[in-house]
Scaffold this motif. Structure first.
Motif, mmCIF file in Angstrom:
data_model
loop_
_atom_site.group_PDB
_atom_site.id
_atom_site.type_symbol
_atom_site.label_atom_id
_atom_site.label_comp_id
_atom_site.label_asym_id
_atom_site.label_seq_id
_atom_site.Cartn_x
_atom_site.Cartn_y
_atom_site.Cartn_z
ATOM 1 N N LEU A 293 0.865 -1.193 0.000
ATOM 2 C CA LEU A 293 0.000 0.000 0.000
ATOM 3 C C LEU A 293 0.887 1.224 0.000
ATOM 4 C CD1 LEU A 293 -3.006 0.686 0.033
ATOM 5 C CD2 LEU A 293 -2.903 0.818 2.518
ATOM 6 N N GLY A 294 0.962 1.934 -1.161
ATOM 7 C CA GLY A 294 1.841 3.092 -1.317
ATOM 8 C C GLY A 294 2.792 2.871 -2.484
ATOM 9 N N TRP A 310 -6.222 -1.562 -0.980
ATOM 10 C CA TRP A 310 -7.258 -0.733 -0.380
ATOM 11 C C TRP A 310 -8.562 -1.525 -0.224
ATOM 12 C CZ3 TRP A 310 -7.305 3.156 2.596
ATOM 13 C CH2 TRP A 310 -6.344 4.151 2.528
ATOM 14 N N THR A 313 -8.241 -3.634 2.839
ATOM 15 C CA THR A 313 -8.286 -2.801 4.042
ATOM 16 C C THR A 313 -9.713 -2.391 4.379
ATOM 17 O OG1 THR A 313 -6.098 -1.946 3.451
ATOM 18 C CG2 THR A 313 -7.335 -0.728 5.103
ATOM 19 N N MET A 372 -9.698 8.629 1.079
ATOM 20 C CA MET A 372 -8.712 8.179 2.065
ATOM 21 C C MET A 372 -8.914 8.893 3.393
ATOM 22 S SD MET A 372 -5.215 7.592 -0.116
ATOM 23 C CE MET A 372 -5.215 9.181 -0.918
ATOM 24 N N ILE A 415 -2.318 11.787 4.761
ATOM 25 C CA ILE A 415 -2.723 10.631 3.976
ATOM 26 C C ILE A 415 -3.128 11.024 2.578
ATOM 27 C CG2 ILE A 415 -5.201 10.620 4.474
ATOM 28 C CD1 ILE A 415 -4.889 7.602 5.026
ATOM 29 N N TRP A 425 3.383 10.039 1.801
ATOM 30 C CA TRP A 425 2.103 9.325 1.645
ATOM 31 C C TRP A 425 2.257 7.847 1.980
ATOM 32 C CZ3 TRP A 425 0.407 6.252 -2.867
ATOM 33 C CH2 TRP A 425 -0.951 5.869 -2.783
ATOM 34 N N THR A 426 3.333 7.230 1.520
ATOM 35 C CA THR A 426 3.574 5.807 1.805
ATOM 36 C C THR A 426 3.758 5.564 3.298
ATOM 37 O OG1 THR A 426 4.592 5.497 -0.355
ATOM 38 C CG2 THR A 426 5.073 3.834 1.307
ATOM 39 N N LEU A 429 0.372 5.736 5.091
ATOM 40 C CA LEU A 429 -0.380 4.492 4.888
ATOM 41 C C LEU A 429 0.166 3.357 5.770
ATOM 42 C CD1 LEU A 429 -0.820 4.563 0.995
ATOM 43 C CD2 LEU A 429 -2.546 5.095 2.726
ATOM 44 N N LYS A 430 1.470 3.332 5.938
ATOM 45 C CA LYS A 430 2.084 2.311 6.794
ATOM 46 C C LYS A 430 1.641 2.488 8.230
ATOM 47 C CE LYS A 430 6.593 0.309 7.959
ATOM 48 N NZ LYS A 430 8.063 0.418 7.764
ATOM 49 N N MET A 432 -1.139 3.940 9.200
ATOM 50 C CA MET A 432 -2.553 3.599 9.263
ATOM 51 C C MET A 432 -2.740 2.084 9.411
ATOM 52 S SD MET A 432 -5.386 3.930 6.274
ATOM 53 C CE MET A 432 -4.553 2.599 5.447
#
Length: 451
Positions: A293-294, A310, A313, A372, A415, A425-426, A429-430, A432
């Motif tokens: 994810l990213g 996604w 998730t 997001m 995000i 951004w990556t 996401l990590k 999250m």
């Protein structure tokens, strides 16, 4: 030797050796010298045909050799063919051999040799009949024969002595007082006893017949029992086979039950959310079920992989909310694989997609960033419910208005993708996914304790 007279000679009838007669026998039997009385005694029978020797009334002591009657059947030997030119002569039916012997006898005449042979032959026949031993014999065979006859004589004397003793015992045991009446009484008793024995024999025969009949009946019963035994044996084998099959089925069912217990125990201890949605990391990327994810400038992850991550998730958060009976405010999660989206409750027609195809148009589309941010809002509601239930729990990253804060480094990561670097951004996401993993662990432990 021409001109010499050959005299007759005899052989031993046991060993077959030639014999030389004694001079007295030769002189006594030579023609012209034979005594007339001797010749008459030799040629005459021993007894007359009609003469009888009294045998009745003899006592044991009177039994002697002289009282034994001899047979008068005299077997005449065939005369030998005579010859004056040969040294040997063989009779056609004689049991002895004439061996030629050169002698100096001057008494033989051409007409008297047959008489000489006949006289000597009759003399030997007479001796043979008297002792039941064939004559003539040589000296060694005669001695052996005498020894054998001595042993037979001794055995005969012993047998006579035994017979005499037995006869004496019979004379002593017999009582002159026995009369005819006593014999008749004894005979009557014996007949009565015979009748009783015959009756017993008859009864025994009847019992034997009855036993034979019973034996036949028992044989029939035995055959019936054998047939019944075979039938029971077949039934027993069939039941034994069924028992074996049932035991096999029981063991199989027991093994299946044990296996089911082991699987149940494993499943009870198993974290279904963690098994279904495995959240981990791979370098700078957070992963869910192996999907990154990213993306990074040097690692351009495909958008299909990101969209699928996604979708996983969204499905995980929706499942956790259903598990806790949580209804999100303002939004509703719609898991739809790689095309999942979030629906706004204030505007049913507004859908915020959690997928993107990339490209130039992407940078001017704000719906992906809004989706997001909406997802992060739903995650914040989920974490808030957990913190209300467990005040001691503290999540590693704080989330608010689409921003995640790291308490250790006091850094904030948005995000959103617009006006943000791919690295930031990556990392957001990590973070999250890390908070979501903590929520999964808490839900799994709570329901495991309740069970």
């Amino acid at each position: 030797m021409a001109g010499e007279t050959v005299g007759p000679s005899f052989c031993c009838l046991k060993c077959g050796n030639p014999l030389k007669l004694d001079a007295s026998l030769i002189a006594a039997t030579t023609p012209g010298r034979v005594d007339s009385n001797l010749l008459q005694e030799i040629t005459a029978p021993l007894y007359n045909t009609g003469s009888n020797i009294p045998t009745s009334g003899l006592q044991p002591n009177d039994i002697t050799v002289e009282n034994i009657e001899y047979t008068n059947n005299h077997v005449k030997k065939s005369l030998l063919s005579s010859t004056t030119s040969s040294h040997t002569a063989v009779g056609s039916e004689m049991d002895f051999l004439l061996v030629g012997e050169v002698g100096a006898e001057q008494h033989f005449a051409s007409g008297g040799i047959e008489q000489l042979i006949r006289v000597r032959t009759q003399l030997f026949d007479f001796l043979s009949e008297q002792a039941e031993i064939d004559h003539p014999l040589c000296e060694d065979c005669a001695e052996t024969t005498l020894d054998m006859l001595g042993e037979e004589l001794k055995a005969a004397e012993d047998e006579c002595t035994s017979y005499k003793q037995y006869l004496d015992e019979l004379e002593v045991s017999s009582t002159p007082s026995d009369s005819e009446e006593d014999y008749e009484l004894t005979l009557k008793q014996l007949k009565e006893e015979e009748q009783l024995l015959l009756k017993k024999i008859s009864d025994i025969d009847g019992e034997c017949k009855n036993l034979d009949s019973e034996l036949l009946i028992e044989d029939g019963k035995q055959r019936d029992l054998k047939v019944e035994e075979q039938e029971l044996l077949r039934e027993y084998n069939e039941l034994k086979r069924q028992v074996f099959e049932l035991e096999t089925d029981y063991e199989s069912a027991e093994n299946q039950f044990k296996y089911a217990e082991v699987q149940l125990d494993r499943l009870v201890k198993l974290n279904p959310f963690n098994s279904t949605f495995h959240i981990w990391y791979s370098g700078h990327f957070g992963t869910i079920n192996g999907l990154r994810l990213g993306r990074l400038p040097n690692v351009p992850v495909e958008w299909n992989e990101i969209n699928t991550a996604w979708g996983q998730t969204v499905l995980l958060l929706d499942s956790l909310a259903r598990k806790l009976n949580l209804v999100f405010l303002r939004y509703r999660l719609v898991p739809y694989g790689s095309h999942s989206y979030i629906e706004c409750l204030s505007d049913r027609n507004k859908e915020l997609p959690l997928y993107c195809a990339g490209g130039y148009r992407f940078f001017w589309d704000k719906k992906f960033d809004q989706a997001m941010v909406a997802f992060l809002d739903c995650l914040s509601q989920f974490i808030g419910l957990i913190l209300k239930s467990d005040g001691h729990l503290k999540f590693p990253y704080e989330m608010k208005d689409g921003v995640l804060k790291d308490a250790n480094s006091c850094s904030s990561y948005s995000i959103k993708m617009q006006f943000n670097s791919e690295e930031q951004w990556t990392k957001a996401l990590k973070f999250m996914l890390t908070n979501l993993r903590w929520g999964v662990i808490w839900v799994s432990s709570k329901f495991a304790n309740n069970d």
